[in-house]
Scaffold this active site. Sequence first.
Site, PDB file in Angstrom:
ATOM      1  N   GLY A 240       1.176   2.523   7.392  1.00 22.94           N
ATOM      2  CA  GLY A 240       2.452   2.754   6.729  1.00 22.94           C
ATOM      3  C   GLY A 240       3.367   1.565   6.573  1.00 22.94           C
ATOM      4  N   GLU A 276      -3.952   2.240  11.594  1.00 17.28           N
ATOM      5  CA  GLU A 276      -4.610   2.607  10.334  1.00 17.28           C
ATOM      6  C   GLU A 276      -3.936   1.949   9.137  1.00 17.28           C
ATOM      7  OE1 GLU A 276      -4.057   6.840  10.376  1.00 17.28           O
ATOM      8  OE2 GLU A 276      -5.639   7.199  11.829  1.00 17.28           O
ATOM      9  N   ARG A 279      -2.357  -0.428   2.845  1.00 14.32           N
ATOM     10  CA  ARG A 279      -1.624  -1.284   1.911  1.00 14.32           C
ATOM     11  C   ARG A 279      -1.370  -2.692   2.474  1.00 14.32           C
ATOM     12  NH1 ARG A 279       2.040   1.036  -1.668  1.00 14.32           N
ATOM     13  NH2 ARG A 279       1.951   2.887  -0.373  1.00 14.32           N
ATOM     14  N   CYS A 344      -0.900   8.089 -24.494  1.00 10.19           N
ATOM     15  CA  CYS A 344       0.048   8.962 -25.190  1.00 10.19           C
ATOM     16  C   CYS A 344       0.823   9.809 -24.205  1.00 10.19           C
ATOM     17  CB  CYS A 344      -0.703   9.814 -26.209  1.00 10.19           C
ATOM     18  SG  CYS A 344      -1.451   8.767 -27.456  1.00 10.19           S
ATOM     19  N   GLU A 345       1.654   9.157 -23.421  1.00  9.29           N
ATOM     20  CA  GLU A 345       2.554   9.789 -22.459  1.00  9.29           C
ATOM     21  C   GLU A 345       3.796   8.914 -22.372  1.00  9.29           C
ATOM     22  OE1 GLU A 345       2.297  12.532 -20.422  1.00  9.29           O
ATOM     23  OE2 GLU A 345       0.259  13.054 -21.034  1.00  9.29           O
ATOM     24  N   TYR A 373      -4.040   1.264  -3.668  1.00  7.86           N
ATOM     25  CA  TYR A 373      -3.634   2.463  -4.403  1.00  7.86           C
ATOM     26  C   TYR A 373      -3.542   2.188  -5.893  1.00  7.86           C
ATOM     27  CZ  TYR A 373      -2.633   3.688   0.387  1.00  7.86           C
ATOM     28  OH  TYR A 373      -2.752   3.898   1.739  1.00  7.86           O
TER      29      TYR A 373
HETATM   30  C1  PLP Z   1      -2.815   6.722   3.753  1.00  5.93           C
HETATM   31  C2  PLP Z   1      -2.975   6.744   5.217  1.00  5.93           C
HETATM   32  C3  PLP Z   1      -2.915   5.562   5.956  1.00  5.93           C
HETATM   33  C4  PLP Z   1      -2.635   4.213   5.341  1.00  5.93           C
HETATM   34  O1  PLP Z   1      -1.308   4.093   4.884  1.00  5.93           O
HETATM   35  P1  PLP Z   1      -0.785   2.663   4.412  1.00  5.93           P
HETATM   36  O2  PLP Z   1       0.612   2.940   3.994  1.00  5.93           O
HETATM   37  O3  PLP Z   1      -1.626   2.215   3.287  1.00  5.93           O
HETATM   38  O4  PLP Z   1      -0.860   1.752   5.576  1.00  5.93           O
HETATM   39  C5  PLP Z   1      -3.152   5.634   7.311  1.00  5.93           C
HETATM   40  N1  PLP Z   1      -3.406   6.813   7.924  1.00  5.93           N
HETATM   41  C6  PLP Z   1      -3.455   7.976   7.249  1.00  5.93           C
HETATM   42  C7  PLP Z   1      -3.758   9.230   7.978  1.00  5.93           C
HETATM   43  C8  PLP Z   1      -3.242   7.987   5.881  1.00  5.93           C
HETATM   44  O5  PLP Z   1      -3.269   9.146   5.206  1.00  5.93           O
END
Ligand code: PLP
Length: 423
Positions: A240, A276, A279, A344-345, A373
């Site tokens: 995140g 995790e 991005r 076309c949007e 993404y």
């Molecule tokens: C999407 C997601 C992430 C990665 O999020 P980022 O913002 O790309 O770091 C990590 N864990 C879970 C469970 C996710 O759904």
Amino acid sequence: MSYFRPHEGVLHCEGVPLPAIAKAVGTPVFVYSTNAMRAQANALRAALSSLGDPLIAYAVKANPNIAVLTTLAAEGLGADVVSGGEYSRARAAGIAPDKIVFSGVGKTADEMRLALEGGLCQFNLESVPEAEMLSGVALSMGRTAPVAFRVNPDVDAGSHAKISTGAAHNKFGIPIDDAPAACTKLRDLPGLELRGLAVHIGSQLTSLAPLEAAITRLGAMIAHLRSQGHPLRTADLGGGLGIPYDPSLPPPPGMEDYGAMVARLTRGWNVRLIFEPGRLIVGDAGVLLTEVIRVKPGPVAPFVIVDAAMNDLLRPSLYDAWHEIGAVVPRGGEMIADVVGPVCESGDVFATARRLDRAEAGDLMVIRTTGAYAATMAGTYNSRALAPEVLVDGSDWAVVRPRRGSEAFLADETVPVWLSRAG
Ligand SMILES: *Cc1c(COP(=O)(O)O)cnc(C)c1O
């Protein structure tokens, strides 16, 4: 440091001039920098180095290209997967099973079986019914499934509503206050071994405060569950952390500050930490290279119509995302324009009233920070092709996914026999 920089007036990715890629592969095309990804992975590892031996499980959904996964596997990263398809990709890239975390709110029995068969670090479960399903699958296979519960800490991530996941009304995780009851229930389910708790409150977070609140709540719950006799060994803090998109805004908190915060909050937890990031690792390692089809006069500002569109890069229309746009070979001067695609949007808009390099038909432009993404969310609306992906490493480059257009799609479609009968 950006790995997309001008050299003698021409924008390069590492050592490769972008016009060379456009000429060989056509546009639109995603271009990724290997060394940008490596640098991020190493910087994150360094920022987390005081935390023992954390598992950094790259969130595959950010960019699942097998060349990207192979690059990150070589850097020692694991994988956070949210589908059987992602699990298979992670394995195909050579990521060891014990470095794979299986997340997601709707895992199916088939996906559970696939991961149990191949092995994994843990399933992050999101409900008791899901635990019951996994228990059945594990029993039928004579296996024990390592699991964690993803809890919903009810914090406002402060990011866009469509990428916030940790508020009570979001579909993700079990309400944190329900964790004790869920863990007790889990103890009675055969075939499951509770390893820990997990949390992921959203994406593109630009402040550490909501993360701090979530981690603090997680720590309190881990202590409480231990006091109830659950020997927890892992704590998954999710991903995140945001990255800069708009250079005129203050940058999101850096990895060092994040690492220091985690170290301060998790001192004495005595768990293996899991992260995790998605991005953060790949977002700034990619650009979408596109050509201006024409410049159309508009009522307020001209429309710069490029050959990339919302089907290639959905983030602006889906999340109101801001992406920097610039010329590959600036011709001097600036203009204020709307940058739009051919779909076309009315929502097929990359930038509105944007000051950017003056552009004319035939010019190459880049839409920056599109390593995450982006290609993975692409579709074929308007029967547009799937844009190819190119990976650069120094002065080497390769197409790592070719363009797939109408020919390939038509080959997949069939006209039923009653329609194709002659006459
Ligand atoms: C999407 C997601 C992430 C990665 O999020 P980022 O913002 O790309 O770091 C990590 N864990 C879970 C469970 C996710 O759904």
